[in-house]
Design a protein around this motif. Structure first.
Motif, mmCIF file in Angstrom:
data_model
loop_
_atom_site.group_PDB
_atom_site.id
_atom_site.type_symbol
_atom_site.label_atom_id
_atom_site.label_comp_id
_atom_site.label_asym_id
_atom_site.label_seq_id
_atom_site.Cartn_x
_atom_site.Cartn_y
_atom_site.Cartn_z
ATOM 1 N N CYS A 431 0.876 -1.173 0.000
ATOM 2 C CA CYS A 431 0.000 0.000 0.000
ATOM 3 C C CYS A 431 0.915 1.226 0.000
ATOM 4 C CB CYS A 431 -0.925 -0.004 1.210
ATOM 5 S SG CYS A 431 -2.044 -1.417 1.268
ATOM 6 N N VAL A 432 1.272 1.698 -1.176
ATOM 7 C CA VAL A 432 2.407 2.618 -1.322
ATOM 8 C C VAL A 432 2.132 4.019 -0.794
ATOM 9 C CG1 VAL A 432 3.339 1.367 -3.281
ATOM 10 C CG2 VAL A 432 1.653 3.157 -3.680
ATOM 11 N N ARG A 433 0.859 4.342 -0.516
ATOM 12 C CA ARG A 433 0.558 5.692 -0.036
ATOM 13 C C ARG A 433 0.562 5.796 1.477
ATOM 14 N NH1 ARG A 433 -4.874 7.654 -2.597
ATOM 15 N NH2 ARG A 433 -4.290 9.528 -1.441
ATOM 16 N N ILE A 434 0.776 4.686 2.168
ATOM 17 C CA ILE A 434 0.776 4.699 3.638
ATOM 18 C C ILE A 434 2.116 5.223 4.133
ATOM 19 C CG2 ILE A 434 0.653 3.284 5.713
ATOM 20 C CD1 ILE A 434 -1.979 3.618 4.256
ATOM 21 N N SER A 435 2.068 6.206 5.028
ATOM 22 C CA SER A 435 3.334 6.731 5.559
ATOM 23 C C SER A 435 3.207 7.263 6.974
ATOM 24 C CB SER A 435 3.845 7.869 4.658
ATOM 25 O OG SER A 435 2.941 8.949 4.680
ATOM 26 N N ASP A 436 2.036 7.160 7.603
ATOM 27 C CA ASP A 436 1.866 7.836 8.885
ATOM 28 C C ASP A 436 1.268 6.917 9.931
ATOM 29 O OD1 ASP A 436 0.888 11.306 9.457
ATOM 30 O OD2 ASP A 436 1.936 9.859 10.731
ATOM 31 N N GLU A 437 0.649 7.460 10.958
ATOM 32 C CA GLU A 437 0.238 6.719 12.152
ATOM 33 C C GLU A 437 -0.804 5.650 11.880
ATOM 34 O OE1 GLU A 437 -1.612 7.678 16.539
ATOM 35 O OE2 GLU A 437 -1.027 9.268 15.232
ATOM 36 N N ILE A 438 -0.726 4.567 12.642
ATOM 37 C CA ILE A 438 -1.689 3.467 12.550
ATOM 38 C C ILE A 438 -2.163 3.095 13.939
ATOM 39 C CG2 ILE A 438 -0.765 2.513 10.422
ATOM 40 C CD1 ILE A 438 0.797 0.569 12.123
ATOM 41 N N SER A 439 -3.087 2.165 14.004
ATOM 42 C CA SER A 439 -3.741 1.793 15.259
ATOM 43 C C SER A 439 -2.922 0.805 16.078
ATOM 44 C CB SER A 439 -5.100 1.182 14.927
ATOM 45 O OG SER A 439 -5.678 0.626 16.057
ATOM 46 N N LYS A 440 -3.350 0.574 17.312
ATOM 47 C CA LYS A 440 -2.716 -0.419 18.179
ATOM 48 C C LYS A 440 -2.981 -1.816 17.641
ATOM 49 C CE LYS A 440 -2.875 2.225 22.469
ATOM 50 N NZ LYS A 440 -3.355 2.238 23.882
ATOM 51 N N LEU A 441 -1.930 -2.585 17.483
ATOM 52 C CA LEU A 441 -2.043 -3.904 16.869
ATOM 53 C C LEU A 441 -1.088 -4.877 17.532
ATOM 54 C CD1 LEU A 441 -1.859 -2.695 13.175
ATOM 55 C CD2 LEU A 441 -3.915 -3.504 14.308
ATOM 56 N N GLU A 442 -1.264 -6.173 17.209
ATOM 57 C CA GLU A 442 -0.315 -7.199 17.598
ATOM 58 C C GLU A 442 0.527 -7.654 16.416
ATOM 59 O OE1 GLU A 442 -2.329 -10.368 19.517
ATOM 60 O OE2 GLU A 442 -2.880 -9.193 21.278
ATOM 61 N N VAL A 443 -0.063 -7.624 15.219
ATOM 62 C CA VAL A 443 0.643 -8.023 14.005
ATOM 63 C C VAL A 443 0.480 -6.923 12.979
ATOM 64 C CG1 VAL A 443 0.846 -9.735 12.174
ATOM 65 C CG2 VAL A 443 0.212 -10.467 14.476
ATOM 66 N N LEU A 444 1.593 -6.454 12.400
ATOM 67 C CA LEU A 444 1.548 -5.347 11.448
ATOM 68 C C LEU A 444 2.471 -5.632 10.273
ATOM 69 C CD1 LEU A 444 0.639 -2.494 10.684
ATOM 70 C CD2 LEU A 444 2.519 -1.595 12.060
ATOM 71 N N ASN A 445 1.919 -5.584 9.077
ATOM 72 C CA ASN A 445 2.689 -5.783 7.854
ATOM 73 C C ASN A 445 2.711 -4.478 7.066
ATOM 74 O OD1 ASN A 445 3.810 -6.532 5.423
ATOM 75 N ND2 ASN A 445 2.625 -8.419 5.222
ATOM 76 N N VAL A 451 6.803 4.037 4.491
ATOM 77 C CA VAL A 451 7.050 4.409 5.886
ATOM 78 C C VAL A 451 8.501 4.853 6.055
ATOM 79 C CG1 VAL A 451 5.277 2.919 6.827
ATOM 80 C CG2 VAL A 451 7.566 2.020 6.497
ATOM 81 N N ASP A 452 8.717 5.788 6.971
ATOM 82 C CA ASP A 452 10.068 6.265 7.259
ATOM 83 C C ASP A 452 10.325 6.165 8.750
ATOM 84 O OD1 ASP A 452 8.533 8.285 8.306
ATOM 85 O OD2 ASP A 452 9.031 9.740 6.738
ATOM 86 N N ASP A 453 11.445 6.698 9.197
ATOM 87 C CA ASP A 453 11.813 6.597 10.608
ATOM 88 C C ASP A 453 10.810 7.277 11.523
ATOM 89 O OD1 ASP A 453 14.046 5.157 9.947
ATOM 90 O OD2 ASP A 453 15.446 6.846 10.085
ATOM 91 N N GLU A 454 10.261 8.406 11.079
ATOM 92 C CA GLU A 454 9.280 9.109 11.901
ATOM 93 C C GLU A 454 8.012 8.270 12.078
ATOM 94 O OE1 GLU A 454 7.555 11.628 14.399
ATOM 95 O OE2 GLU A 454 9.640 11.691 13.712
ATOM 96 N N THR A 455 7.607 7.586 11.002
ATOM 97 C CA THR A 455 6.450 6.699 11.099
ATOM 98 C C THR A 455 6.713 5.584 12.105
ATOM 99 O OG1 THR A 455 5.943 7.115 8.772
ATOM 100 C CG2 THR A 455 4.879 5.225 9.793
ATOM 101 N N LEU A 456 7.894 4.984 12.041
ATOM 102 C CA LEU A 456 8.235 3.926 12.991
ATOM 103 C C LEU A 456 8.272 4.460 14.417
ATOM 104 C CD1 LEU A 456 10.977 1.829 11.149
ATOM 105 C CD2 LEU A 456 8.528 1.414 11.323
ATOM 106 N N ASN A 457 8.668 5.696 14.576
ATOM 107 C CA ASN A 457 8.663 6.303 15.901
ATOM 108 C C ASN A 457 7.244 6.407 16.434
ATOM 109 O OD1 ASN A 457 9.620 7.629 18.200
ATOM 110 N ND2 ASN A 457 9.428 9.635 17.245
#
Length: 545
Positions: A431-445, A451-457
């Motif tokens: 999903c090439v347009r995803i780059s920002d915050e996501i919800s609380k999860l147990e498994v994330l692909n 995504v960049d370092d800020e997204t991972l933060n």
């Protein structure tokens, strides 16, 4: 999972084995990857985890001298997976038969060989291990009707038989000479994919297997629609039937075929790529199966229109699952008809075109709330997903798959997260347009995203309970972002960094010290995975690949 133990007070001995076993089953469920760390705690835990391992995979890399030790250690095994073993199956099966095992499920593969049934090995196996109820043989090059008789003689208690060919095998015509003695009297499920069977063999299979409930016939080159109809007439108790027309053999769906289907108490019907039938035939069938049918798969039925879906949705009140992928004429009207009219529907797979005439997505709020919907899948032709977000709240949804949807944006994900509060798995691969915050999860692909370092933060701060994270082909992240995840996701078990070109290899060396919960690391491309390093990680309970 964490278990605190005080070795000085011998807390592990305060509970009996059956109590610990009960605890392990609750905590670990079916994931045996935690057994290794538990088995290192004490001899008591080692003994308990040995009893809890029921499935074993043997590959070509498994050292053969270790097999006796494995079978002596795991005496409660019920399932063997040999699909990754590409050596002499006859020899391996003979070796396994020497141990007093109660195997109920056996999975074989003939990949990379042109062998058929391993007669010697299976015969030896069947003489010593008489408990087998499920047999799967994938990538089988070819099969003859005598192989069916051999399998029936060896394993008369079989309840499930799957013979699958994913290769280009040989397809020979043959004469069938069955006797009434051929029977798998307990067989409930049969799956035949790309096997050289004909109408007569199918007829005898259905006739002699008195308890057959589910049949999957995919791409078998020697059967016809009339042959299937005749076979069905011999097994009126069949509840599930899956067909595909890879070779174009179902050239004319006859009334004989339809009548044979409607005579069954069908709960599951799968017609994949069977493009020769029309809406007149399918509505005739569905109208007669409407009371029992729960699972319907009409993949690539490209003749279906919105009006067709509206009509049959009114009939299928008990429908739980439907797949309409490849039905290219459908619009949002088909979706709305399904959720309105099928009150039990919990999973929808549909490829729809959002019409340009939808000027105000907020007007869709009038469609109401459908709390029964548990899984909703949209193929990548959807143009305006935001209009879906007014359906209501679905706290029961736990698994959401959006792979390959290039229209999906950060804003859409945030809105979905506000609706699906209990998500455990969110697949956003490619999903090439995803780059920002996501919800609380147990498994994330997040593979193949931007995504960049800020997204991972952001993820590391908001997904502290994350267990698995996939970042394959994420070219905008560095070790800085990965370290944030490792630092903040305190329960992380698995992380995959395959082909993350900007992540320095040194980040892997410090992962275990920073996050002891890790049990599997897939390293960036180019890391020197020497045996010494792998053994070092394995000694700490983590697999490094």
């Amino acid at each position: 999972m964490e278990i605190s133990l005080n070795s000085s007070s011998n807390e592990t001995t305060l509970l009996a084995d059956d109590c610990w076993e009960f605890i392990f089953k609750i905590i670990i469920s079916d994931d045996s990857c935690y057994f290794k760390s538990l088995s290192l705690v004490s001899k008591q835990f080692l003994s308990i985890t040995n009893r809890l391992l029921f499935s074993l995979t043997i590959s070509t890399l498994t050292p053969q001298p270790l097999l006796p030790s494995l079978f002596q250690r795991f005496t409660y095994l019920t399932s063997l997976n040999l699909t990754r073993f590409h050596g002499d199956l006859n020899k391996l099966l003979c070796q396994i038969s020497c141990f007093p095992l109660n195997i109920t499920s056996l999975n074989l593969s003939a990949k990379f060989t042109k062998s058929t049934i391993p007669f010697v090995g299976l015969l030896s196996f069947s003489k010593k291990i008489t408990t087998l109820t499920s047999l799967t043989y994938s990538n089988i090059y070819s099969i003859h009707y005598t192989d069916f008789i051999f399998i029936a003689d060896c394993f008369p208690l079989l309840e499930e038989l799957y013979l699958i060919n994913n290769l280009c095998g040989s397809y020979d015509n043959f004469e069938v000479d069955f006797s009434d003695s051929f029977t798998l009297y307990k067989l409930r499920k049969v799956r035949l994919k790309r096997q050289s069977i004909n109408d007569e063999l199918l007829f005898h299979l259905f006739k002699n297997c008195k308890h057959l409930e589910e049949a999957v016939i995919l791409g078998c080159d020697g059967i016809t629609d009339d042959g299937i109809a005749s076979a069905i007439s011999q097994r009126p108790t069949l509840k599930s039937l899956s067909l595909s027309d890879t070779f174009g053999l179902f050239s004319n769906i006859t009334t004989h075929f339809i009548d044979s289907l409607v005579s069954l108490p069908l709960t599951k019907l799968i017609l994949i790529n069977c493009c020769k039938y029309s809406y007149a035939g399918i509505i005739c069938l569905l109208s007669k199966c409407r009371q029992s049918l729960q699972h319907l798969n009409l993949l690539n039925a490209d003749f279906l229109s919105d009006q067709h879906v509206v009509e049959f949705s009114l009939l299928l009140r008990n429908l739980v699952f439907i797949n309409l992928i490849g039905c290219k004429m459908l619009t949002e009207s088909a979706l709305f008809a399904l959720v309105r009219n099928c009150a039990s529907l919990s999973e929808i797979k549909i490829e729809i075109i959002w019409r340009k005439s939808v000027q105000n997505p907020d007007s869709l709020m009038g469609f109401g709330v459908y709390p029964q919907l548990k899984s909703l899948y949209f193929a990548k032709s959807v143009e305006n997903p935001d209009s879906l977000l007014d359906f209501g709240v679905y706290p029961q949804l736990k698994y959401l798959y959006f792979a390959n949807n290039r229209w999906l944006s950060d804003e859409s994900i945030i809105k979905f997260a506000s609706i699906f509060h209990n998500l455990q798995v969110l697949d956003l691969s490619n999903c090439v347009r995803i780059s920002d915050e996501i919800s609380k999860l147990e498994v994330l692909n997040l593979s193949e995203t931007e995504v960049d370092d800020e997204t991972l933060n952001v993820i590391s701060r908001n997904c502290c309970g994350l267990l698995q994270l996939k970042l394959n082909f994420c070219n905008n992240i560095t070790e800085k972002g990965v370290n944030r995840v490792i630092e903040n996701c305190t329960q992380l078990r698995k992380i995959s960094l395959q082909f993350c070109d900007k992540v320095h290899n040194n980040v892997v060396d410090s992962m275990l010290n920073s996050r002891p919960s890790l049990r599997k690391i897939i390293a960036p491309h180019g890391l020197d995975l020497c045996d010494k390093k792998k053994k070092l990680f394995l000694s700490q309970g983590c697999i490094l690949k």
